[in-house]
Design a protein around this motif. Structure first.
Motif, PDB file in Angstrom:
ATOM      1  N   HIS A  96       0.861  -1.183   0.000  1.00 47.56           N
ATOM      2  CA  HIS A  96       0.000   0.000   0.000  1.00 47.56           C
ATOM      3  C   HIS A  96       0.896   1.232   0.000  1.00 47.56           C
ATOM      4  CE1 HIS A  96      -3.231  -2.778   1.413  1.00 47.56           C
ATOM      5  NE2 HIS A  96      -2.214  -3.337   2.034  1.00 47.56           N
ATOM      6  N   VAL A  97       0.711   2.135  -0.951  1.00 47.08           N
ATOM      7  CA  VAL A  97       1.537   3.335  -1.060  1.00 47.08           C
ATOM      8  C   VAL A  97       0.787   4.498  -0.425  1.00 47.08           C
ATOM      9  CG1 VAL A  97       2.750   4.899  -2.610  1.00 47.08           C
ATOM     10  CG2 VAL A  97       2.573   2.468  -3.181  1.00 47.08           C
ATOM     11  N   ALA A  98       1.427   5.163   0.544  1.00 45.67           N
ATOM     12  CA  ALA A  98       0.767   6.234   1.292  1.00 45.67           C
ATOM     13  C   ALA A  98       1.524   7.550   1.112  1.00 45.67           C
ATOM     14  CB  ALA A  98       0.714   5.873   2.775  1.00 45.67           C
ATOM     15  N   PRO A  99       0.825   8.644   0.825  1.00 46.44           N
ATOM     16  CA  PRO A  99       1.490   9.951   0.736  1.00 46.44           C
ATOM     17  C   PRO A  99       1.795  10.489   2.129  1.00 46.44           C
ATOM     18  CG  PRO A  99      -0.874  10.208   0.435  1.00 46.44           C
ATOM     19  CD  PRO A  99      -0.630   8.731   0.571  1.00 46.44           C
ATOM     20  N   ILE A 100       2.926  11.175   2.269  1.00 46.57           N
ATOM     21  CA  ILE A 100       3.273  11.740   3.578  1.00 46.57           C
ATOM     22  C   ILE A 100       3.613  13.230   3.499  1.00 46.57           C
ATOM     23  CG2 ILE A 100       4.008   9.537   4.532  1.00 46.57           C
ATOM     24  CD1 ILE A 100       6.930  10.432   4.078  1.00 46.57           C
ATOM     25  N   GLY A 101       3.367  13.854   2.347  1.00 46.92           N
ATOM     26  CA  GLY A 101       3.571  15.293   2.256  1.00 46.92           C
ATOM     27  C   GLY A 101       4.396  15.752   1.082  1.00 46.92           C
ATOM     28  N   THR A 102       5.113  14.851   0.420  1.00 51.10           N
ATOM     29  CA  THR A 102       5.889  15.223  -0.759  1.00 51.10           C
ATOM     30  C   THR A 102       4.946  15.508  -1.929  1.00 51.10           C
ATOM     31  OG1 THR A 102       7.792  13.902  -0.106  1.00 51.10           O
ATOM     32  CG2 THR A 102       7.571  14.400  -2.449  1.00 51.10           C
ATOM     33  N   PRO A 103       5.092  16.639  -2.619  1.00 48.86           N
ATOM     34  CA  PRO A 103       4.243  16.901  -3.782  1.00 48.86           C
ATOM     35  C   PRO A 103       4.406  15.800  -4.832  1.00 48.86           C
ATOM     36  CG  PRO A 103       5.449  18.880  -3.148  1.00 48.86           C
ATOM     37  CD  PRO A 103       6.024  17.764  -2.347  1.00 48.86           C
ATOM     38  N   PRO A 104       3.337  15.193  -5.317  1.00 49.47           N
ATOM     39  CA  PRO A 104       3.464  14.066  -6.252  1.00 49.47           C
ATOM     40  C   PRO A 104       4.287  14.390  -7.490  1.00 49.47           C
ATOM     41  CG  PRO A 104       1.207  14.253  -5.449  1.00 49.47           C
ATOM     42  CD  PRO A 104       1.931  15.473  -4.955  1.00 49.47           C
ATOM     43  N   GLN A 105       4.181  15.639  -7.986  1.00 49.03           N
ATOM     44  CA  GLN A 105       4.906  15.986  -9.205  1.00 49.03           C
ATOM     45  C   GLN A 105       6.418  15.952  -9.001  1.00 49.03           C
ATOM     46  OE1 GLN A 105       2.764  17.919  -7.584  1.00 49.03           O
ATOM     47  NE2 GLN A 105       3.531  20.017  -7.326  1.00 49.03           N
ATOM     48  N   MET A 106       6.876  16.077  -7.761  1.00 51.10           N
ATOM     49  CA  MET A 106       8.309  16.006  -7.502  1.00 51.10           C
ATOM     50  C   MET A 106       8.863  14.651  -7.906  1.00 51.10           C
ATOM     51  SD  MET A 106      10.383  16.497  -3.903  1.00 51.10           S
ATOM     52  CE  MET A 106       9.817  18.168  -3.655  1.00 51.10           C
ATOM     53  N   VAL A 107       8.035  13.632  -7.788  1.00 51.17           N
ATOM     54  CA  VAL A 107       8.441  12.281  -8.153  1.00 51.17           C
ATOM     55  C   VAL A 107       8.051  11.962  -9.583  1.00 51.17           C
ATOM     56  CG1 VAL A 107       8.135   9.832  -7.631  1.00 51.17           C
ATOM     57  CG2 VAL A 107       8.321  11.492  -5.767  1.00 51.17           C
ATOM     58  N   GLU A 108       6.787  12.139  -9.910  1.00 51.04           N
ATOM     59  CA  GLU A 108       6.272  11.677 -11.194  1.00 51.04           C
ATOM     60  C   GLU A 108       6.815  12.461 -12.373  1.00 51.04           C
ATOM     61  OE1 GLU A 108       4.596   8.924 -11.670  1.00 51.04           O
ATOM     62  OE2 GLU A 108       4.660   8.544  -9.513  1.00 51.04           O
ATOM     63  N   GLU A 109       7.229  13.709 -12.157  1.00 50.11           N
ATOM     64  CA  GLU A 109       7.718  14.537 -13.257  1.00 50.11           C
ATOM     65  C   GLU A 109       9.242  14.617 -13.314  1.00 50.11           C
ATOM     66  OE1 GLU A 109       5.779  18.330 -13.043  1.00 50.11           O
ATOM     67  OE2 GLU A 109       3.760  17.453 -13.101  1.00 50.11           O
ATOM     68  N   ASP A 110       9.904  13.826 -12.508  1.00 53.30           N
ATOM     69  CA  ASP A 110      11.371  13.822 -12.491  1.00 53.30           C
ATOM     70  C   ASP A 110      11.864  12.787 -13.499  1.00 53.30           C
ATOM     71  OD1 ASP A 110      14.070  13.690 -11.992  1.00 53.30           O
ATOM     72  OD2 ASP A 110      13.881  13.643  -9.809  1.00 53.30           O
ATOM     73  N   ALA A 111      12.413  13.253 -14.618  1.00 53.95           N
ATOM     74  CA  ALA A 111      12.866  12.346 -15.673  1.00 53.95           C
ATOM     75  C   ALA A 111      14.042  11.486 -15.227  1.00 53.95           C
ATOM     76  CB  ALA A 111      13.253  13.149 -16.920  1.00 53.95           C
ATOM     77  N   ALA A 112      14.752  11.908 -14.189  1.00 50.24           N
ATOM     78  CA  ALA A 112      15.896  11.128 -13.712  1.00 50.24           C
ATOM     79  C   ALA A 112      15.445   9.851 -13.003  1.00 50.24           C
ATOM     80  CB  ALA A 112      16.753  11.971 -12.775  1.00 50.24           C
ATOM     81  N   ILE A 113      14.181   9.815 -12.579  1.00 46.72           N
ATOM     82  CA  ILE A 113      13.634   8.607 -11.954  1.00 46.72           C
ATOM     83  C   ILE A 113      12.995   7.796 -13.078  1.00 46.72           C
ATOM     84  CG2 ILE A 113      12.040   7.679 -10.236  1.00 46.72           C
ATOM     85  CD1 ILE A 113      12.242  10.384  -8.787  1.00 46.72           C
ATOM     86  N   SER A 114      13.689   6.763 -13.527  1.00 45.71           N
ATOM     87  CA  SER A 114      13.317   6.093 -14.776  1.00 45.71           C
ATOM     88  C   SER A 114      12.725   4.702 -14.594  1.00 45.71           C
ATOM     89  CB  SER A 114      14.539   5.996 -15.694  1.00 45.71           C
ATOM     90  OG  SER A 114      15.588   5.290 -15.054  1.00 45.71           O
ATOM     91  N   LEU A 115      12.436   4.316 -13.356  1.00 46.26           N
ATOM     92  CA  LEU A 115      11.805   3.020 -13.107  1.00 46.26           C
ATOM     93  C   LEU A 115      10.402   3.248 -12.567  1.00 46.26           C
ATOM     94  CD1 LEU A 115      12.021  -0.093 -12.958  1.00 46.26           C
ATOM     95  CD2 LEU A 115      12.896   0.182 -10.622  1.00 46.26           C
ATOM     96  N   SER A 116       9.433   2.521 -13.123  1.00 49.13           N
ATOM     97  CA  SER A 116       8.040   2.662 -12.716  1.00 49.13           C
ATOM     98  C   SER A 116       7.415   1.284 -12.563  1.00 49.13           C
ATOM     99  CB  SER A 116       7.238   3.462 -13.756  1.00 49.13           C
ATOM    100  OG  SER A 116       7.797   4.737 -13.975  1.00 49.13           O
ATOM    101  N   VAL A 117       6.272   1.248 -11.930  1.00 44.24           N
ATOM    102  CA  VAL A 117       5.460   0.035 -11.893  1.00 44.24           C
ATOM    103  C   VAL A 117       4.220   0.294 -12.743  1.00 44.24           C
ATOM    104  CG1 VAL A 117       4.274   0.729  -9.747  1.00 44.24           C
ATOM    105  CG2 VAL A 117       4.320  -1.671 -10.428  1.00 44.24           C
TER     106      VAL A 117
END
Length: 518
Positions: free
Chosen positions: A205-226
């Protein structure tokens, strides 16, 4: 949904703190999310007998938040908090939360005791994503106790099961907590998605804790996804009422031979079941009658054959072959073709020279083993670990040890989309991005399921050639989901490859329903 390594997660947390959200608030939010999950999953939570086992690092700090919130708000009938370590070694936010727990009057134990064996719920917060190598010493003893000393309890892991190495699917012995659920924060971690470690995490279960989602999802350097159905759900919106078969692509399957008609037929049928408008199977002349008998909807084209019944292919520029391949949206090639030298030479030229998008599987992959070509037209390779071994010259053990790394390396070097099949199939793109597919079942370890996947990929890409990547992700996801549904209905041992056709519509409806809700 992006998947974060331990280093990437630390960087995301650092940037979040820079935005003005202190680390102690992130820790508080993490603990709060776990308590909220426990309240949903184990209601009434106050009636549970709960043990919270904490380490002395930040993961333990999350556990101390959970313990405090349980103590002051939920007030369970029975709560034991165990600190696996010396509080004098604690620091930072974890130490602050240890002091807060003491301030609200919640007692702490420093060992798991015999009377705790009656717990109905255990929260594992011993080790987090900073773990490298096998757990040792007191931590390893505590992990063993969690696995062995709570016969009545469900185990819920905080962020990752203690003992898991965050960035890997490998197991270092069995010093890892076996959880029923894992509540992870901000994004999944590789160990929660990759086999065999993911099998110890239970349901994630993935839970948000305060980090803006776009910080992760829009970062091209993070190149692994499920793979997430939300990403490709729009492909399953209702079709226009004036649809016709010409709108949904024409798949050509070059496959089969004497004694291998099933492979060709399954790929051809799968293309139609996936939604292609037309499906043609080109195979050895002596196999055509048998292929046609499987499904009258499949069109066929006879090809010359060798004395052994393998396809004796023409040169790629042969006018007769060009007539067969003309106006096809996508070609699937390989299942059951055989390894006749003439066939091998044809495949090498055809896969290299054809401009038509192509799914390359089975004997076609074997024909390309050791070739250093880079392919210009869209190419989707679908090897299992043995075929990947032959393609790369690496051993199967080497491939399995770093499935993502080997898939990425091959995809970028050769300019192909690569589907490395197996438990948690990896899909790698030519630009280095990679996806982990979360669906599938051991029931699918039976002949023919790969042929069905080949046809499904071709069928979905035929419908959405301008959205090849989403179509590819959708095909792999649906293939695995149909296997899961089939296993539930028929059992793992009784399941056959053609049963995928029965359960594929249900898997598609699940995604279509998601599309409607969005």
């Amino acid at each position: 949904m992006k998947v974060l390594t331990a280093a990437q997660m630390r960087e995301v947390d650092r940037r979040t703190v820079e935005l003005g959200i202190p680390g102690i608030i992130l820790m508080e939010n993490a603990g709060q999310r776990v308590v909220e999950f426990l309240e949903r999953e184990y209601a009434p939570l106050a009636e549970q007998r709960i043990v919270v086992v904490c380490g002395q690092g930040n993961n333990g700090g999350d556990g101390l938040v959970i313990a405090r919130q349980l103590h002051v708000r939920v007030k369970p009938q029975w709560l034991r908090v165990v600190l696996s370590g010396n509080p004098e070694n604690m620091q930072g936010d974890a130490l602050a939360n240890y002091k807060m727990l003491a301030a609200v009057g919640c007692p702490v134990w420093f060992e798991i005791t015999e009377e705790m064996r009656t717990a109905t719920l255990v929260v594992d917060a011993v080790l987090g994503t900073g773990m490298e190598g096998a757990a040792r010493g007191k931590a390893a003893e505590t992990i063993g106790a969690i696995n062995e000393h709570f016969p009545l309890a469900d185990v819920v892991a905080v962020d990752v099961p203690s003992g898991a190495v965050s960035d890997s699917g490998e197991l270092h012995g069995e010093t890892i907590v076996r959880a029923k659920h894992t509540v992870t924060f901000t994004a999944p971690k590789p160990c929660l998605m990759l086999s065999p470690a993911c099998q110890w995490a239970g349901k994630v279960h993935v839970a948000p804790i305060g980090t803006p989602p776009q910080m992760v999802e829009e970062d091209a350097a993070i190149s692994l996804s499920v793979s997430d159905p939300a990403d490709f759900a729009p492909l399953f919106q209702p079709r226009a009422s004036d649809s016709n078969k010409g709108l949904y692509g024409h798949v050509l399957v070059i496959a089969g031979g004497r004694g291998k008609t099933g492979a060709a037929a399954m790929a051809g049928i799968a293309a139609l079941r996936a939604g292609a408008g037309l499906s043609t199977v080109a195979s050895a002349a002596s196999a055509i009658s048998a292929i046609s008998s499987y499904a009258p909807e499949i069109m066929t084209e006879p090809l010359a054959e060798t004395d052994s019944g393998s396809i004796a292919m023409r040169a790629p520029d042969d006018p007769a072959l060009k007539a067969i391949t003309d106006k096809k949206t996508i070609i699937a090639i390989g299942p059951g073709m055989g390894q006749h030298p003439e066939t091998v030479q044809f495949i090498r030229r055809f896969v290299q020279e054809s401009k038509t998008p192509m799914v390359v599987d089975a004997d076609a992959l074997n024909a390309l083993a050791g070739q250093r070509s880079r392919f210009e037209g869209p190419r989707i390779f679908t090897p299992h670990p043995g075929e990947m071994s032959r393609l790369t010259g690496k051993t199967i053990a080497e491939i399995q040890k770093d499935r993502i790394g080997h898939a990425r390396a091959f995809a970028t070097e050769h300019g192909v989309h690569l589907v490395l099949k197996g438990d948690r199939t990896v899909i790698a793109f030519p630009d280095g991005r990679a996806w982990i597919n979360p669906t599938g079942s051991p029931s699918m370890a039976t002949g023919g399921t790969g042929d069905v996947l080949t046809g499904m990929i071709a069928g979905l890409v035929a419908q959405f050639p301008q959205q090849l990547e989403n179509a590819l992700l959708a095909a792999v996801y649906l293939h695995g989901r149909a296997g899961e549904l089939g296993a539930e209905a028929l059992g793992e041992k009784s399941f056959m490859a053609t049963d995928l056709f029965e359960f594929l519509p249900e898997a598609m409806r699940e995604i279509a329903d998601l599309s409607h809700r969005n």
